[in-house]
Write an enzyme that holds these catalytic residues in place. Structure first.
Site, PDB file in Angstrom:
ATOM      1  N   GLY A 180       6.757   0.305   3.818  1.00 60.12           N
ATOM      2  CA  GLY A 180       5.480  -0.005   3.116  1.00 60.12           C
ATOM      3  C   GLY A 180       5.660  -0.214   1.644  1.00 60.12           C
ATOM      4  O   GLY A 180       6.736  -1.060   1.161  1.00 60.12           O
ATOM      5  N   GLU A 181       4.637  -0.094   1.049  1.00 52.84           N
ATOM      6  CA  GLU A 181       4.745  -0.099  -0.564  1.00 52.84           C
ATOM      7  C   GLU A 181       5.118  -1.281  -1.090  1.00 52.84           C
ATOM      8  O   GLU A 181       5.444  -1.461  -2.116  1.00 52.84           O
ATOM      9  CB  GLU A 181       5.551   0.886  -1.589  1.00 52.84           C
ATOM     10  CG  GLU A 181       7.022   1.001  -1.139  1.00 52.84           C
ATOM     11  CD  GLU A 181       7.806   2.011  -1.739  1.00 52.84           C
ATOM     12  OE1 GLU A 181       8.835   1.698  -2.279  1.00 52.84           O
ATOM     13  OE2 GLU A 181       7.361   3.296  -1.320  1.00 52.84           O
ATOM     14  N   GLY A 182       4.502  -2.460  -0.307  1.00 55.70           N
ATOM     15  CA  GLY A 182       4.982  -3.854  -0.644  1.00 55.70           C
ATOM     16  C   GLY A 182       6.249  -4.384  -0.540  1.00 55.70           C
ATOM     17  O   GLY A 182       6.710  -5.310  -1.051  1.00 55.70           O
TER      18      GLY A 182
ATOM     19  N   GLU B 164       1.076  -1.303   0.138  1.00 54.81           N
ATOM     20  CA  GLU B 164       0.102  -0.245  -0.005  1.00 54.81           C
ATOM     21  C   GLU B 164       0.675   1.354   0.170  1.00 54.81           C
ATOM     22  O   GLU B 164       1.951   1.078   0.175  1.00 54.81           O
ATOM     23  CB  GLU B 164      -0.974   0.027   1.379  1.00 54.81           C
ATOM     24  CG  GLU B 164      -0.208  -0.390   2.516  1.00 54.81           C
ATOM     25  CD  GLU B 164       0.868   0.513   3.013  1.00 54.81           C
ATOM     26  OE1 GLU B 164       0.675   1.838   3.113  1.00 54.81           O
ATOM     27  OE2 GLU B 164       1.653  -0.040   3.526  1.00 54.81           O
TER      28      GLU B 164
END
EC number: 2.4.2.21
Length: 338
Positions: free
Chosen positions: A304-306, A162
């Site tokens: 974050g961001e996978g 996300e």
């Protein structure tokens, strides 16, 4: 709205009727593992990962089309001063993903992973959870349905990530709403909140959970009242993956909060999921333990961001490669134990 009535009705039905693992594929994988040129258990958790892949895909362990799906959303709660970054950073980072300039882009290249980024109405932040529900039931259900389309192009391993300024505040509120405790136990620095900003973040989580207290016995209500669009979309993607026999790797604190909604609705809802890593966000390990999971990696990350899920995908790919590519004792002419 669903044909059955209320917007959430179809999702409640799916959650009541989740498919289980393929026991025949699991047995076959265990039998093959026993013939590979290694002592039993010598590959440790890699062996369990291979079995997990077999059980949830229904075929011999393989990862041929891994995909990282990043869901980006904006949050009205940022008006409470809970983060040092402006909400405009969310859209700017989505542009950075598209240009190939983010950390996740480099990890995807390194591990040969596909990447899709979903912009979830960034110009229309959710409601401020300290004052109103984040989403209406209709909007929340529609966003879950949108998230379910993340795997429409085909994948055999889904990494969930996300992007959203303010969404660690959202994750903390979800965890407090689901599990109780204190806001201080669930709130961390996120993108760098400290001092007065951190105090405002704690206060916002406390206020939001108090406001919605009477509705928090229903996990889907927790999601729509305290969550956000990326939370709903990630929950939808995880659910769709289950229905289509796609194993899932969950990323960090925010993605884990989305997964927690499903687990609260059905204790078996995350059996097809691994937690890619434990982040340095203080509440993440506690949240993982609530799910009964053990993270694959602990690298002190909190981006974050996978990114953590994508790194873990490299391990999952290696587990599948060992299982499928190693010779058996008979093939290699190596003596097995007596």
């Amino acid at each position: 709205m669903s044909a059955s009535g209320l917007p959430f009705d179809d999702f409640r039905e799916l959650l009541r009727n989740l498919p289980g693992p393929d026991t025949a594929a699991l047995v076959a994988a265990r039998e093959r593992d026993g013939q590979l040129t290694k002592p039993p258990g010598a590959l440790g958790r890699l062996e369990e990962i291979a079995f997990w892949l077999a059980a949830w895909t229904g075929r011999p362990p393989a990862v041929n089309r891994p995909l990282v799906a990043i869901f980006a959303g904006n949050h009205g709660v940022t008006r409470q001063g809970v983060t040092p970054f402006p909400a405009s950073v969310t859209a700017q980072m989505v542009e950075n993903f598209a240009a190939g300039g983010a950390a996740i882009n480099q990890i995807c290249v390194a591990h040969d992973l596909g990447l899709k980024v979903f912009d979830l109405a960034l110009d229309y932040p959710t409601g401020d959870i300290t004052e109103e529900p984040a989403l209406s039931e209709r909007d929340c259900a529609a966003t879950m349905a949108f998230g379910m389309e993340a795997i429409a192009g085909g994948t055999d391993l889904l990494c969930i990530g996300e992007m959203g300024i303010g969404n660690t505040t959202i994750a903390a509120a979800i965890n407090l709403g689901l599990y109780g405790g204190t806001a201080e136990e669930w709130v961390g620095p996120g993108t760098g909140s400290e001092g007065e900003v951190l105090m405002r973040k704690i206060a916002a989580v406390e206020k939001a959970v108090a406001l919605h207290r009477d509705h928090l016995s229903d996990p889907l209500e927790v999601m729509r009242r305290l969550g956000g669009r990326e939370i709903a979309a990630m929950a939808g993607a995880i659910l769709a993956a289950r229905m289509q026999k796609v194993p899932v790797i969950i990323d960090g604190y925010v993605a884990t909060a989305a997964a927690a909604i499903l687990k609260a609705a059905n204790p078996a809802a995350l059996d097809h999921c691994l937690i890619g890593h434990v982040s340095s966000e203080p509440g993440h390990m506690r949240a993982i333990e609530k799910l009964g999971k053990t993270p694959l990696l602990a690298l002190g990350m909190r981006l974050g961001e996978g990114t953590g899920a994508a790194l873990a995908a490299g391990i999952v790919k290696a587990a599948a490669a060992c299982h499928s590519g190693m010779a058996t004792f008979a093939q290699a002419g190596v003596s097995n134990k007596e």
